[in-house]
Write a protein that holds these residues in place. Structure first.
Motif, PDB file in Angstrom:
ATOM      1  N   ILE A 102       1.314   7.999  15.561  1.00  0.00           N
ATOM      2  CA  ILE A 102       1.140   9.367  16.036  1.00  0.00           C
ATOM      3  C   ILE A 102      -0.246   9.930  15.462  1.00  0.00           C
ATOM      4  N   CYS A 103      -0.585   9.531  14.285  1.00  0.00           N
ATOM      5  CA  CYS A 103      -1.733  10.117  13.844  1.00  0.00           C
ATOM      6  C   CYS A 103      -3.130   9.814  14.621  1.00  0.00           C
ATOM      7  N   THR A 104      -3.095   8.687  15.390  1.00  0.00           N
ATOM      8  CA  THR A 104      -4.185   8.390  16.225  1.00  0.00           C
ATOM      9  C   THR A 104      -4.712   9.619  17.352  1.00  0.00           C
ATOM     10  N   GLU A 105      -3.523  10.436  17.528  1.00  0.00           N
ATOM     11  CA  GLU A 105      -3.766  11.527  18.748  1.00  0.00           C
ATOM     12  C   GLU A 105      -4.214  10.770  19.967  1.00  0.00           C
ATOM     13  N   THR A 106      -3.654   9.593  20.141  1.00  0.00           N
ATOM     14  CA  THR A 106      -3.787   8.729  21.368  1.00  0.00           C
ATOM     15  C   THR A 106      -3.180   9.385  22.634  1.00  0.00           C
ATOM     16  N   LYS A 107      -3.523   9.161  23.680  1.00  0.00           N
ATOM     17  CA  LYS A 107      -2.720   9.599  24.905  1.00  0.00           C
ATOM     18  C   LYS A 107      -1.552   8.586  25.487  1.00  0.00           C
ATOM     19  N   VAL A 108      -1.471   7.673  24.986  1.00  0.00           N
ATOM     20  CA  VAL A 108      -0.527   6.580  24.950  1.00  0.00           C
ATOM     21  C   VAL A 108      -0.117   5.944  23.615  1.00  0.00           C
ATOM     22  N   LEU A 109       1.098   6.036  23.595  1.00  0.00           N
ATOM     23  CA  LEU A 109       1.935   5.196  22.326  1.00  0.00           C
ATOM     24  C   LEU A 109       2.889   4.274  22.689  1.00  0.00           C
ATOM     25  N   GLN A 133      -8.719   3.704  10.270  1.00  0.00           N
ATOM     26  CA  GLN A 133     -10.143   3.801   9.556  1.00  0.00           C
ATOM     27  C   GLN A 133     -11.266   3.666  10.745  1.00  0.00           C
ATOM     28  N   LYS A 134     -10.907   2.835  11.771  1.00  0.00           N
ATOM     29  CA  LYS A 134     -12.098   2.515  12.662  1.00  0.00           C
ATOM     30  C   LYS A 134     -12.162   3.509  13.707  1.00  0.00           C
ATOM     31  N   SER A 135     -11.470   4.565  13.860  1.00  0.00           N
ATOM     32  CA  SER A 135     -11.195   5.817  14.672  1.00  0.00           C
ATOM     33  C   SER A 135     -12.357   6.787  14.171  1.00  0.00           C
ATOM     34  N   ARG A 136     -13.082   7.138  15.076  1.00  0.00           N
ATOM     35  CA  ARG A 136     -14.373   7.953  14.565  1.00  0.00           C
ATOM     36  C   ARG A 136     -13.596   9.350  13.712  1.00  0.00           C
ATOM     37  N   ALA A 159      -3.181  14.804   3.072  1.00  0.00           N
ATOM     38  CA  ALA A 159      -2.485  16.215   3.724  1.00  0.00           C
ATOM     39  C   ALA A 159      -2.232  15.693   5.184  1.00  0.00           C
ATOM     40  N   ARG A 160      -3.096  14.924   6.023  1.00  0.00           N
ATOM     41  CA  ARG A 160      -2.731  14.799   7.324  1.00  0.00           C
ATOM     42  C   ARG A 160      -1.445  13.712   7.186  1.00  0.00           C
ATOM     43  N   ALA A 161      -1.315  12.920   6.451  1.00  0.00           N
ATOM     44  CA  ALA A 161      -0.094  12.042   6.416  1.00  0.00           C
ATOM     45  C   ALA A 161       1.101  12.908   6.285  1.00  0.00           C
ATOM     46  N   LYS A 162       0.988  13.651   5.361  1.00  0.00           N
ATOM     47  CA  LYS A 162       2.075  14.521   4.942  1.00  0.00           C
ATOM     48  C   LYS A 162       2.493  15.447   6.112  1.00  0.00           C
ATOM     49  N   GLU A 163       1.522  15.975   6.838  1.00  0.00           N
ATOM     50  CA  GLU A 163       1.641  16.756   7.912  1.00  0.00           C
ATOM     51  C   GLU A 163       2.483  16.117   8.993  1.00  0.00           C
ATOM     52  N   VAL A 164       2.124  15.076   9.424  1.00  0.00           N
ATOM     53  CA  VAL A 164       2.747  14.191  10.312  1.00  0.00           C
ATOM     54  C   VAL A 164       4.240  13.868  10.025  1.00  0.00           C
ATOM     55  N   LEU A 165       4.203  13.447   8.635  1.00  0.00           N
ATOM     56  CA  LEU A 165       5.902  12.926   8.162  1.00  0.00           C
ATOM     57  C   LEU A 165       6.646  14.196   7.963  1.00  0.00           C
ATOM     58  N   LEU A 206       0.759  -1.277  -0.084  1.00  0.00           N
ATOM     59  CA  LEU A 206       0.108   0.211  -0.036  1.00  0.00           C
ATOM     60  C   LEU A 206       1.029   1.051   0.115  1.00  0.00           C
ATOM     61  N   SER A 207       0.390   2.522  -0.426  1.00  0.00           N
ATOM     62  CA  SER A 207       1.064   3.827  -0.202  1.00  0.00           C
ATOM     63  C   SER A 207       0.987   4.096   1.286  1.00  0.00           C
ATOM     64  N   VAL A 208       1.985   5.237   1.238  1.00  0.00           N
ATOM     65  CA  VAL A 208       2.241   5.577   2.634  1.00  0.00           C
ATOM     66  C   VAL A 208       1.003   6.222   3.083  1.00  0.00           C
ATOM     67  N   ALA A 209      -0.042   7.099   2.406  1.00  0.00           N
ATOM     68  CA  ALA A 209      -1.211   7.579   2.826  1.00  0.00           C
ATOM     69  C   ALA A 209      -2.065   6.463   3.093  1.00  0.00           C
ATOM     70  N   GLU A 210      -2.074   5.387   2.358  1.00  0.00           N
ATOM     71  CA  GLU A 210      -3.149   4.302   2.694  1.00  0.00           C
ATOM     72  C   GLU A 210      -2.803   3.695   3.854  1.00  0.00           C
ATOM     73  N   ASN A 211      -1.489   3.347   4.273  1.00  0.00           N
ATOM     74  CA  ASN A 211      -1.066   3.140   5.606  1.00  0.00           C
ATOM     75  C   ASN A 211      -1.333   3.741   6.715  1.00  0.00           C
ATOM     76  N   VAL A 212      -1.201   4.976   6.582  1.00  0.00           N
ATOM     77  CA  VAL A 212      -1.815   5.859   7.767  1.00  0.00           C
ATOM     78  C   VAL A 212      -3.225   5.854   7.919  1.00  0.00           C
ATOM     79  N   PHE A 213      -4.034   5.778   6.659  1.00  0.00           N
ATOM     80  CA  PHE A 213      -5.335   5.720   6.683  1.00  0.00           C
ATOM     81  C   PHE A 213      -6.173   4.492   7.334  1.00  0.00           C
TER      82      PHE A 213
END
Length: 229
Positions: free
Chosen positions: A65-72, A14-17, A29-35, A3-10
Motif C-alpha cells: 500500500i505504501c507504494t501509492e500505486t494504482k494497481v495492487l 527505495q527505488k521509488s522516487r 512515521a509512514r510505516a506506522k501510519e499505514v499499519l 529486518l525491522s518492520v520499517a526497514e521492510n516497508v522502506f
C-alpha cells in the motif's frame, strides 16, 4: 525476516522516487501510519521474524500500500490473518477500490472473494472457465435447479401445494419450513404468496441457499471436468 518492520516497508520501495530524500524518522512515521490504518499495532522497529504470522502478513500488505500505486497485485492477502485483521483488510481493499485503486488478488476462500470483488475470474486446473460479477456467475447456473429455503407455518400444506407445480423439481419439509428445488425461481416467487393465502400459512422468509461463489465454483468445476471428458 531479519529486518525491522520499517526497514521492510522502506526497502520495498527505495527505488521509488517519492522515497528519495525521506529521512529515517519520516519512513518510520509512514510505516506506522499505514499499519495503524490496517489496525496492526506493532512496533515499527520490531524484527519481522519475531512477529506473529498475521502481523507479518500485515507488514507485507502495508509495504504494497505504501507504494501509492494504482494497481495492487496480492497473492492470498488474507491468509494467516486473524478474524479482526481479515475484516479490517477487507474493508481497506474495498475502500481503496472506491478511491480508484484496482486490486487483483487470488484466494481460495470464496466467501471472502464475494465480499471484496466486483469482478471474479474462476480458474480450474489453470484454465479460465468463467468470469463476471458474483451475481453474473450465479446466472451461469440457470440450467441447474435453484434451492430455496422457505420459513413458513403450515409447512406440510405448503409442500403439498408446491409438489407437481411447473418448474418445481423437489420439495422437502424441514424443521423451519420447506426446502424447494426449482428451475423457475421467478414463477415460484409469484406462486408462494398465493399458496400461502390458500393454505392459511405465514411466509416468514424466502432465501436462496446456493447463491454464493462456493456453489458457483463447485458447479463450474464439475462442468469444466465434464467438458474435458
Amino acid at each position: 525476516p531479519s529486518l525491522s518492520v520499517a526497514e521492510n516497508v522502506f526497502l520495498g520501495h527505495q527505488k521509488s522516487r517519492k522515497w528519495y530524500g525521506v529521512d529515517w524518522n519520516g519512513t518510520k512515521a509512514r510505516a506506522k501510519e499505514v499499519l495503524d490504518r490496517l489496525g496492526c499495532d506493532v512496533d515499527v522497529e520490531a524484527i519481522v521474524s519475531d512477529l506473529a504470522p498475521g502481523d507479518a502478513q500485515m507488514v507485507e500488505i502495508a509495504r504494497a500500500i505504501c507504494t501509492e500505486t494504482k494497481v495492487l497485485i496480492l497473492d492470498e492477502p488474507l491468509n494467516g490473518l486473524d478474524p479482526q485483521q481479515r475484516e479490517t483488510t477487507i474493508a481497506l481493499l474495498r475502500d481503496l477500490g472506491n478511491q480508484g485503486i484496482a486490486t487483483l488478488f487470488s484466494s481460495h476462500v470464496l466467501s471472502e472473494v464475494e465480499r471484496v470483488a466486483d469482478r471474479v475470474l474462476v480458474l480450474v486446473n489453470g484454465r479460465l472457465v468463467a468470469e463476471g460479477s458474483p451475481q453474473g456467475l450465479r446466472e451461469l447456473m440457470d440450467e441447474r435447479p435453484r434451492r430455496i429455503q422457505v420459513v413458513t407455518t403450515n409447512a406440510r400444506a405448503m409442500a403439498a401445494g408446491l409438489a407437481g407445480l411447473p418448474g418445481v423439481v423437489s420439495v422437502e419439509v424441514t424443521d423451519d419450513g420447506v426446502l424447494i428445488e426449482t428451475r423457475d425461481a421467478t414463477a415460484l416467487a409469484r406462486t408462494l404468496p398465493e399458496l400461502a393465502v390458500a393454505t392459511n400459512a405465514q411466509l416468514r422468509s424466502v432465501e436462496p441457499t446456493d447463491e454464493n461463489l462456493e456453489s458457483v465454483y463447485g458447479y463450474l468445476t464439475e462442468r469444466a471436468r465434464g467438458t474435458r471428458r
